[in-house]
Design an enzyme around this catalytic site. Structure first.
Site, mmCIF file in Angstrom:
data_model
loop_
_atom_site.group_PDB
_atom_site.id
_atom_site.type_symbol
_atom_site.label_atom_id
_atom_site.label_comp_id
_atom_site.label_asym_id
_atom_site.label_seq_id
_atom_site.Cartn_x
_atom_site.Cartn_y
_atom_site.Cartn_z
ATOM 1 N N HIS A 149 23.066 1.199 18.495
ATOM 2 C CA HIS A 149 22.428 -0.246 18.144
ATOM 3 C C HIS A 149 20.896 -0.052 17.613
ATOM 4 O O HIS A 149 20.536 -0.816 16.734
ATOM 5 C CB HIS A 149 22.302 -1.357 19.254
ATOM 6 N N LEU A 185 12.488 -13.515 -0.270
ATOM 7 C CA LEU A 185 14.045 -13.176 0.115
ATOM 8 C C LEU A 185 14.223 -14.028 1.260
ATOM 9 O O LEU A 185 13.392 -14.319 2.217
ATOM 10 C CB LEU A 185 13.814 -11.752 0.608
ATOM 11 N N ASP A 233 29.016 -2.925 11.299
ATOM 12 C CA ASP A 233 29.644 -2.647 12.276
ATOM 13 C C ASP A 233 29.986 -1.208 12.153
ATOM 14 O O ASP A 233 29.277 -0.424 11.271
ATOM 15 C CB ASP A 233 31.039 -2.907 11.868
HETATM 16 C C1 IPE Z 1 31.747 -7.849 13.896
HETATM 17 O O1 IPE Z 1 31.861 -6.531 14.404
HETATM 18 C C2 IPE Z 1 30.546 -8.391 14.533
HETATM 19 C C3 IPE Z 1 29.107 -7.816 14.383
HETATM 20 C C4 IPE Z 1 28.909 -6.898 13.303
HETATM 21 C C5 IPE Z 1 28.081 -8.692 14.650
HETATM 22 P P1 IPE Z 1 32.886 -6.331 15.883
HETATM 23 O O2 IPE Z 1 32.647 -4.868 16.054
HETATM 24 O O3 IPE Z 1 32.490 -7.196 16.769
HETATM 25 O O4 IPE Z 1 34.189 -6.789 15.094
HETATM 26 P P2 IPE Z 1 35.676 -6.296 15.759
HETATM 27 O O5 IPE Z 1 35.556 -6.579 17.104
HETATM 28 O O6 IPE Z 1 35.906 -4.938 15.247
HETATM 29 O O7 IPE Z 1 36.512 -7.169 14.963
HETATM 30 C C1 IPE Z 2 28.178 -3.409 15.328
HETATM 31 O O1 IPE Z 2 28.756 -2.283 16.018
HETATM 32 C C2 IPE Z 2 27.193 -4.167 16.211
HETATM 33 C C3 IPE Z 2 27.693 -5.399 16.953
HETATM 34 C C4 IPE Z 2 28.986 -5.773 16.917
HETATM 35 C C5 IPE Z 2 26.561 -5.946 17.857
HETATM 36 P P1 IPE Z 2 29.785 -2.004 17.227
HETATM 37 O O2 IPE Z 2 28.889 -2.326 18.543
HETATM 38 O O3 IPE Z 2 30.653 -3.067 16.884
HETATM 39 O O4 IPE Z 2 30.244 -0.583 17.059
HETATM 40 P P2 IPE Z 2 31.624 -0.259 17.036
HETATM 41 O O5 IPE Z 2 32.614 -0.872 16.173
HETATM 42 O O6 IPE Z 2 32.115 -0.164 18.601
HETATM 43 O O7 IPE Z 2 31.709 1.210 16.448
HETATM 44 MG MG MG Z 3 32.562 -2.990 15.883
#
Ligand code: IPE
Ligand code: IPE
Ligand code: MG
Length: 242
Positions: free
Chosen positions: A35, A129, A18
């Site tokens: 990303h 792995l 995240d």
């Molecule tokens: C969790 O991250 C999902 C992934 C890392 C794929 P999110 O950014 O979607 O989670 P929330 O919305 O903060 O709970």
């Molecule tokens: C995690 O990073 C990637 C996915 C959930 C696909 P985020 O896109 O949720 O990044 P933040 O949490 O908004 O910073």
């Molecule tokens: Mg996020």
């Protein structure tokens, strides 16, 4: 690496990757750039887990809930995932790493699903792995799906309701091939599990870092592993029994 106790390594590391969007915002760039940089972290963490001899790694890459994001971002993420699968296949083969998809195959864009099938098929004989890639994944949905399959088997007489145990139930989950995660890492600082591996993390050690996912590379993984190795895992017993 030399500070790690190789006799106390986790067998299974699961990661909620995240913070890509916030990392990009901090850099005054578009979320998609975050990303892209996050994909580099994923590649490096796979390499490191392979190098450290960790047998199972699960990466949360796209949740059921992530479909609610703006269509442009959703499209960009799937496009990036497709490119990731294509670019990583040669190294996965070279290192004999197996990639397994966990999550719903239904709903994944067809061109990505095709690439996913190619990579999972081409690496199916490997085991140095095992990387579980959670795509279109939701923990509750996984449990409901398992319950439905179990009900079907019970209906067909393949198992008796009275014989169902936690162990036999777990065999209906996407992760039937893997032990439960020992270590759950979440980058980006949020103290929540966001519908990830709800059943499997029953006794996982949780490590949350404020670092954003694009900033999480081998040195940061080593920090997490050292933290894990400093914990006393009691599994309900007293400290004296350990
Ligand atoms: C969790 O991250 C999902 C992934 C890392 C794929 P999110 O950014 O979607 O989670 P929330 O919305 O903060 O709970
Ligand atoms: C995690 O990073 C990637 C996915 C959930 C696909 P985020 O896109 O949720 O990044 P933040 O949490 O908004 O910073
Ligand atoms: Mg996020």
């Amino acid at each position: 690496m030399h500070r790690l106790d190789l006799t106390k390594m986790p067998r299974h590391v699961a990661i909620i990757m995240d913070g890509n969007g916030r990392w990009a915002k901090k850099k005054l760039r578009r979320r998609v750039f975050g990303h892209e940089e996050g994909a580099i972290s994923a590649r490096e963490i796979i390499r490191s887990c392979h190098k450290f001899g960790i047998p199972f790694l699960t990466l949360y890459a796209f949740s059921k809930e992530n479909w609610q994001r703006p269509a442009m971002e959703v499209e960009a993420i799937w496009h990036l995932l497709k490119r990731f699968l294509i670019s990583e296949l040669p190294e996965l083969i070279e290192k004999e790493v197996r990639l397994i998809h966990i999550g719903d195959a239904d709903g994944i864009p067809p061109d990505v699903a095709e690439e996913l099938r190619r990579v999972t098929d081409r690496t199916s004989g490997f085991s140095s792995l095992i990387v579980n890639l959670a795509l279109n994944y939701g923990g509750r949905q996984e449990i409901v799906r398992a319950a439905a399959k179990l009900a079907e088997d019970a209906g067909n007489g393949k198992c008796l309701p009275g014989d169902i145990t936690a162990e036999s139930f777990a065999r209906y989950l996407f992760t039937a091939h893997a032990p439960d995660p020992d270590l759950l890492i979440r980058t980006g600082g949020e103290q929540r599990v966001s519908n990830f591996l709800l059943w499997q993390i029953a006794y996982a050690e949780i490590y949350v870092t404020e670092l954003y996912w694009p900033e999480f590379r081998e040195p940061q993984l080593i920090e997490a592993l050292l933290d894990y190795q400093s914990r006393e895992r009691r599994f309900g017993k007293t400290g004296e029994q350990i």
